[in-house]
Design a protein around this motif. Structure first.
Motif, PDB file in Angstrom:
ATOM      1  N   GLU A   1       0.946   0.877  -3.741  1.00  0.00           N
ATOM      2  CA  GLU A   1      -0.488   1.174  -3.639  1.00  0.00           C
ATOM      3  C   GLU A   1      -1.134   1.160  -5.021  1.00  0.00           C
ATOM      4  O   GLU A   1      -2.248   0.656  -5.183  1.00  0.00           O
ATOM      5  N   ILE A   2      -0.459   1.691  -6.007  1.00  0.00           N
ATOM      6  CA  ILE A   2      -0.982   1.655  -7.378  1.00  0.00           C
ATOM      7  C   ILE A   2      -1.150   0.205  -7.825  1.00  0.00           C
ATOM      8  O   ILE A   2      -2.182  -0.165  -8.397  1.00  0.00           O
ATOM      9  N   GLU A   3      -0.144  -0.624  -7.550  1.00  0.00           N
ATOM     10  CA  GLU A   3      -0.226  -2.039  -7.913  1.00  0.00           C
ATOM     11  C   GLU A   3      -1.350  -2.747  -7.165  1.00  0.00           C
ATOM     12  O   GLU A   3      -2.056  -3.580  -7.738  1.00  0.00           O
ATOM     13  N   ASN A   4      -1.526  -2.420  -5.880  1.00  0.00           N
ATOM     14  CA  ASN A   4      -2.606  -3.029  -5.093  1.00  0.00           C
ATOM     15  C   ASN A   4      -3.981  -2.690  -5.664  1.00  0.00           C
ATOM     16  O   ASN A   4      -4.922  -3.472  -5.524  1.00  0.00           O
ATOM     17  N   ARG A   5      -4.084  -1.540  -6.298  1.00  0.00           N
ATOM     18  CA  ARG A   5      -5.358  -1.122  -6.891  1.00  0.00           C
ATOM     19  C   ARG A   5      -5.521  -1.600  -8.330  1.00  0.00           C
ATOM     20  O   ARG A   5      -6.502  -1.275  -8.979  1.00  0.00           O
ATOM     21  N   GLY A   6      -4.548  -2.327  -8.826  1.00  0.00           N
ATOM     22  CA  GLY A   6      -4.653  -2.858 -10.178  1.00  0.00           C
ATOM     23  C   GLY A   6      -4.059  -1.981 -11.258  1.00  0.00           C
ATOM     24  O   GLY A   6      -4.347  -2.172 -12.433  1.00  0.00           O
TER      25      GLY A   6
ATOM     26  N   THR B   1      -5.859   7.301 -16.384  1.00  0.00           N
ATOM     27  CA  THR B   1      -6.166   8.203 -15.294  1.00  0.00           C
ATOM     28  C   THR B   1      -5.413   9.509 -15.493  1.00  0.00           C
ATOM     29  O   THR B   1      -4.189   9.502 -15.621  1.00  0.00           O
TER      30      THR B   1
ATOM     31  N   SER C   1      -3.542   4.220   1.194  1.00  0.00           N
ATOM     32  CA  SER C   1      -4.796   3.571   0.787  1.00  0.00           C
ATOM     33  C   SER C   1      -5.958   4.558   0.722  1.00  0.00           C
ATOM     34  O   SER C   1      -6.981   4.269   0.109  1.00  0.00           O
ATOM     35  N   GLU C   2      -5.797   5.734   1.323  1.00  0.00           N
ATOM     36  CA  GLU C   2      -6.839   6.751   1.315  1.00  0.00           C
ATOM     37  C   GLU C   2      -6.591   7.846   0.272  1.00  0.00           C
ATOM     38  O   GLU C   2      -7.379   8.774   0.160  1.00  0.00           O
TER      39      GLU C   2
ATOM     40  N   ARG D   1      -7.651   2.634 -16.652  1.00  0.00           N
ATOM     41  CA  ARG D   1      -9.089   2.419 -16.472  1.00  0.00           C
ATOM     42  C   ARG D   1      -9.446   1.115 -17.151  1.00  0.00           C
ATOM     43  O   ARG D   1      -8.882   0.744 -18.169  1.00  0.00           O
TER      44      ARG D   1
ATOM     45  N   GLU E   1      -6.442   9.554  -3.395  1.00  0.00           N
ATOM     46  CA  GLU E   1      -7.201   9.449  -4.634  1.00  0.00           C
ATOM     47  C   GLU E   1      -6.291   8.887  -5.722  1.00  0.00           C
ATOM     48  O   GLU E   1      -5.073   9.040  -5.662  1.00  0.00           O
ATOM     49  N   LYS E   2      -6.886   8.276  -6.709  1.00  0.00           N
ATOM     50  CA  LYS E   2      -6.110   7.726  -7.816  1.00  0.00           C
ATOM     51  C   LYS E   2      -5.315   8.822  -8.531  1.00  0.00           C
ATOM     52  O   LYS E   2      -4.167   8.611  -8.931  1.00  0.00           O
TER      53      LYS E   2
END
Length: 74
Positions: free
Chosen positions: A51-56, A71, A16-17, A60, A19-20
């Motif tokens: 984690e990628i899925e959790n961030r949508g 990205t 979760s910490e 962009r 960077e994209k």
């Protein structure tokens, strides 16, 4: 060329910490060698995907004159 923290450093940091760009780079790298990963590698790749899925996702939401809609990790 990727410029950022390596997997050794990132392994001590919660996903979760990250960077994209780090998520995008290591997802792409692990995706390329997926058939050769051991169970630990598969687990790390799955956590990155989650984690990628959790961030949508990696896309962009909107573009502007300085940024596209994808990205980049270079």
């Amino acid at each position: 060329m990727y410029v950022g923290r390596d997997m050794t450093e990132l392994s001590m940091v919660a996903k979760s910490e990250w960077e994209k760009s780090e998520l995008a780079f290591f997802h792409h790298s692990l995706q390329q060698i997926a058939p050769y990963l051991n169970s630990e590698g598969v687990t790390i790749h799955r956590e990155i995907i989650e984690e990628i899925e959790n961030r949508g996702g990696l896309q962009r939401q909107e573009a502007d004159y300085t940024h596209g809609t994808q990205t980049g990790y270079d």
